[in-house]
Design an enzyme around this catalytic site. Structure first.
Site, short mmCIF file in Angstrom:
data_model
loop_
_atom_site.label_atom_id
_atom_site.label_comp_id
_atom_site.label_asym_id
_atom_site.label_seq_id
_atom_site.Cartn_x
_atom_site.Cartn_y
_atom_site.Cartn_z
N ARG A 144 0.85 -1.19 0.00
CA ARG A 144 0.00 0.00 0.00
C ARG A 144 0.88 1.24 0.00
NH1 ARG A 144 -3.41 -3.00 -1.39
NH2 ARG A 144 -5.48 -3.38 -0.49
N GLU A 146 -3.36 7.44 -4.62
CA GLU A 146 -3.84 6.80 -5.85
C GLU A 146 -5.29 7.21 -6.11
OE1 GLU A 146 -3.37 2.54 -5.83
OE2 GLU A 146 -1.29 2.65 -5.15
N HIS A 154 0.01 0.02 -9.40
CA HIS A 154 -0.67 -0.94 -8.53
C HIS A 154 -1.12 -2.17 -9.32
CE1 HIS A 154 -3.15 -1.08 -4.55
NE2 HIS A 154 -2.74 -2.30 -4.90
#
EC number: 1.1.1.290
Length: 376
Positions: free
Chosen positions: A209, A238, A255
């Protein structure tokens, strides 16, 4: 039965088509009005599943998330309403582990600094951290594991402190969930002080993360320390990463570490199995039947591969340089981050590539890495 599903989830039609009407939706912009009359909701990590989204729906039978993590889902709220929930723990662990391993091989080649002989510290020993360790240990790399929660729970593996990893590891790979409070808070686990304290020439890989690293601090530290090498697949804020940070990473992606065809299919398939179980019907579909054959039938090895040859084998399966280049060209565009994720040409896992070599004992490690057909 009305099945609302994130448009980016693969293999939904062949798996769920017999169970009801499938309605694809944009997971990031999903509204309560869209969900109001759904019987089943299938999401990914971009959808916040909470009271705001579900309060108008009084018939929901199942919520499934094709993800390892659940931090985007209000589990307490689902529990209060007795709405069954399932996620897909471990569905893309192999993909993330191979991504991190490939990134390390790429850095090793780029800087003429062999991976063999380095010490790798893995922070977070859950599914993805364990998969990364498996790849590294198959290749003969010394791995240090840090996971105070698993250690406290009695996990039999050997663990070390984060301070030990900081002092001894040449490479640090992050695989923790995001937790914002408590004794083992991971938000900004790598803050400015910890980033500054990284030993010289550390490689830092983040596939978990974005918030685990203080991105603003990372920009400041990296500008002062060119010796640090970064592989970043996740970002604070993000889908709009800091424009200043992307150029500072050796490899930058949106990601997608878990975006293998096998991993994404596995996530959808696990939800299919759970829904069938809930409905008390037979799950008669097969995961293997969903996957296409690989475009390279087999690679015949004349000798056991050295590190350079191993990277070439890995590139047959996934060339990280392509995604890195594409991301740098697109991330500043409006919706560029999500567009690349949505249109990602699902890479394959090592198991898709068969290797032929007759000296089994010399290449057992390739089987342990996940390649198929070795020695056969």
């Amino acid at each position: 039965m009305k099945i609302l599903v994130d448009e980016n989830m693969p293999y939904v039609e062949p798996l769920f088509g017999d169970l009801g009407e499938i309605i694809p939706v944009n997971g990031r912009t999903l509204t309560a009005a869209q969900v109001r009359d759904a019987d089943v909701l299938l999401v990914r990590s971009v959808t916040k599943v909470n009271a705001e989204l579900l309060s108008d729906n009084h018939q929901l039978k199942f919520v499934g998330s094709a993800t390892i993590g659940t931090d985007h889902v209000d589990l307490a709220y689902l529990g209060e309403r007795n709405i069954p929930f399932s996620n897909a723990p471990g569905c893309n662990a192999t993909a993330v582990g191979e991504f991190a391993f490939i990134a390390m091989l790429e850095l090793a080649q780029r800087f003429d600094s062999p991976l063999k002989g380095k010490v790798v510290g893995i922070v977070g020993a859950g599914n993805t951290g364990t998969a990364t360790a498996k790849c590294l240990q198959a290749y003969g790399i010394k791995v240090l594991l840090n996971d105070p929660i698993k250690e406290k729970q009695g996990d039999p593996r050997s663990f070390v402190s984060l301070e030990t990893i900081m002092a001894q590891a040449d490479i640090i790979s992050l695989h923790v969930p995001i937790t914002r409070t408590g004794e083992h808070k991971t938000k900004h686990l790598f803050d400015e002080a910890r980033l500054t304290a990284l030993k010289p020439n550390t490689w830092l890989v983040n596939c978990c993360r974005g918030d685990v690293i203080d991105n603003k601090a990372l920009v400041r530290v990296k500008r002062q320390r060119d010796d640090l090498k970064l592989v970043l697949d996740v970002w604070e804020g993000e889908p709009t990463p800091m424009p200043e940070l992307v150029p500072l990473a050796e490899f930058a992606t949106p990601h997608i570490a878990g975006y293998s065809l096998e991993g994404k299919a596995r996530g959808t398939f696990m939800l299919y199995q759970k829904l069938c179980q809930l409905l008390n019907i037979a799950a008669d579909k097969s995961l293997l039947d969903l996957l296409p054959s690989f475009n390279i039938k087999a690679v015949e090895l004349a000798t056991a591969p050295d590190e350079k040859a191993l990277l070439q084998l890995a590139r047959f399966v996934y060339d990280l340089r392509d995604d890195d280049k594409m991301f740098r060209n697109i991330f500043l565009n409006e919706n560029g981050f999500d567009t690349m994720r949505k249109n990602h040409r699902h890479r394959r896992e090592f198991s898709a590539l068969a290797l032929a070599y007759d000296r089994q004992l010399e290449v057992d490690w390739l089987s342990n890495l996940g390649f198929s057909g070795v020695g056969q």
